[in-house]
Design a protein around this motif. Structure first.
Motif, mmCIF file in Angstrom:
data_model
loop_
_atom_site.group_PDB
_atom_site.id
_atom_site.type_symbol
_atom_site.label_atom_id
_atom_site.label_comp_id
_atom_site.label_asym_id
_atom_site.label_seq_id
_atom_site.Cartn_x
_atom_site.Cartn_y
_atom_site.Cartn_z
ATOM 1 N N ALA A 173 27.937 0.031 -10.821
ATOM 2 C CA ALA A 173 27.992 1.392 -11.367
ATOM 3 C C ALA A 173 26.598 1.864 -11.753
ATOM 4 C CB ALA A 173 28.932 1.439 -12.572
ATOM 5 N N PHE A 174 25.812 0.995 -12.393
ATOM 6 C CA PHE A 174 24.451 1.346 -12.802
ATOM 7 C C PHE A 174 23.604 1.724 -11.586
ATOM 8 C CE2 PHE A 174 20.036 0.155 -13.706
ATOM 9 C CZ PHE A 174 19.795 0.932 -14.832
ATOM 10 N N GLN A 175 23.652 0.915 -10.544
ATOM 11 C CA GLN A 175 22.853 1.196 -9.348
ATOM 12 C C GLN A 175 23.289 2.490 -8.669
ATOM 13 O OE1 GLN A 175 20.056 -0.220 -8.637
ATOM 14 N NE2 GLN A 175 20.340 -1.704 -10.293
ATOM 15 N N GLU A 176 24.590 2.760 -8.684
ATOM 16 C CA GLU A 176 25.087 4.016 -8.094
ATOM 17 C C GLU A 176 24.553 5.221 -8.872
ATOM 18 O OE1 GLU A 176 29.143 5.877 -6.240
ATOM 19 O OE2 GLU A 176 29.224 3.951 -7.237
ATOM 20 N N ILE A 177 24.587 5.127 -10.190
ATOM 21 C CA ILE A 177 24.059 6.215 -11.011
ATOM 22 C C ILE A 177 22.563 6.389 -10.767
ATOM 23 C CG2 ILE A 177 23.541 6.903 -13.399
ATOM 24 C CD1 ILE A 177 26.252 5.586 -14.170
#
Length: 194
Positions: free
Chosen positions: A185-189
């Motif tokens: 999720a962090f990398q997608e954001i």
């Protein structure tokens, strides 16, 4: 407290910034920290001597209840006021009245409800910045992406897209040691959002 605003004027031409900053806090998802962020920003600004107006547009009246509970306990700053309204025209009028006051340091925070509604389109044109809080979960990221998509569509359907403020994503509860799902999720954001 300094909240970085867009360099271009994004409010209506007839309204001067006049020391007033309008921040709209929104995400289509409920429970992602919108009201918590608004309360924290309001408290920090009041501690610095600024006047703060919170406009609570959520049916659950979280910010209004926060004020009423704090007043009951004798723990409320008179430099913060909370107004609950679900009427976009009334909210726009409140913002215009604040802009019309003499030079000031005044932070207006608009706490929106999850899911969004048509009134958000109108209120976005009154803001200087839109903050989209999110947590590191797949559902939060998907709703945050839908909120960003709403912002992009809004810029395409208004006559003057420069009047629409920039949007910034704020990650809440960002642990230093993230689980595999949180890291995804962090990398997608980080790769898809500002």
């Amino acid at each position: 407290m300094t909240i970085e605003m867009a360099t271009e004027q994004t409010v209506d031409d007839e309204e001067e910034i006049n020391g007033v900053r309008v921040v709209m806090v929104m995400n289509r998802k409920g429970g992602c920290g919108k009201s918590t962020l608004v309360k924290g920003l309001a408290s920090a600004a009041a501690d610095l001597g600024e006047t703060v107006t919170i406009i609570d547009t959520d049916n659950n009246k979280g910010c209004l209840e926060w004020m009423l509970n704090a007043k009951e306990q004798g723990n409320w700053s008179n430099s913060i006021s909370v107004i609950h309204s679900l009427d976009a025209e009334e909210i726009k009028e409140i913002i215009s009245q604040i802009h019309a006051q003499p030079d000031q340091e005044h932070l207006i925070l608009i706490d929106t409800k999850g899911g969004g509604d048509v009134g958000l389109d109108e209120l976005a044109g009154k803001a200087h910045l839109i903050i989209v809080p999110t947590f590191l979960s797949r559902s939060d990221v998907l709703d945050t992406m839908q909120t960003i998509a709403w912002h992009e569509r809004l810029k395409k359907r208004v006559a003057n897209p420069e009047k629409i403020p920039p949007v910034r994503v704020l990650i809440g509860r960002n642990p230093t040691a993230r689980s595999e799902a949180e890291e995804v999720a962090f990398q997608e954001i980080m790769s898809n959002m500002k």
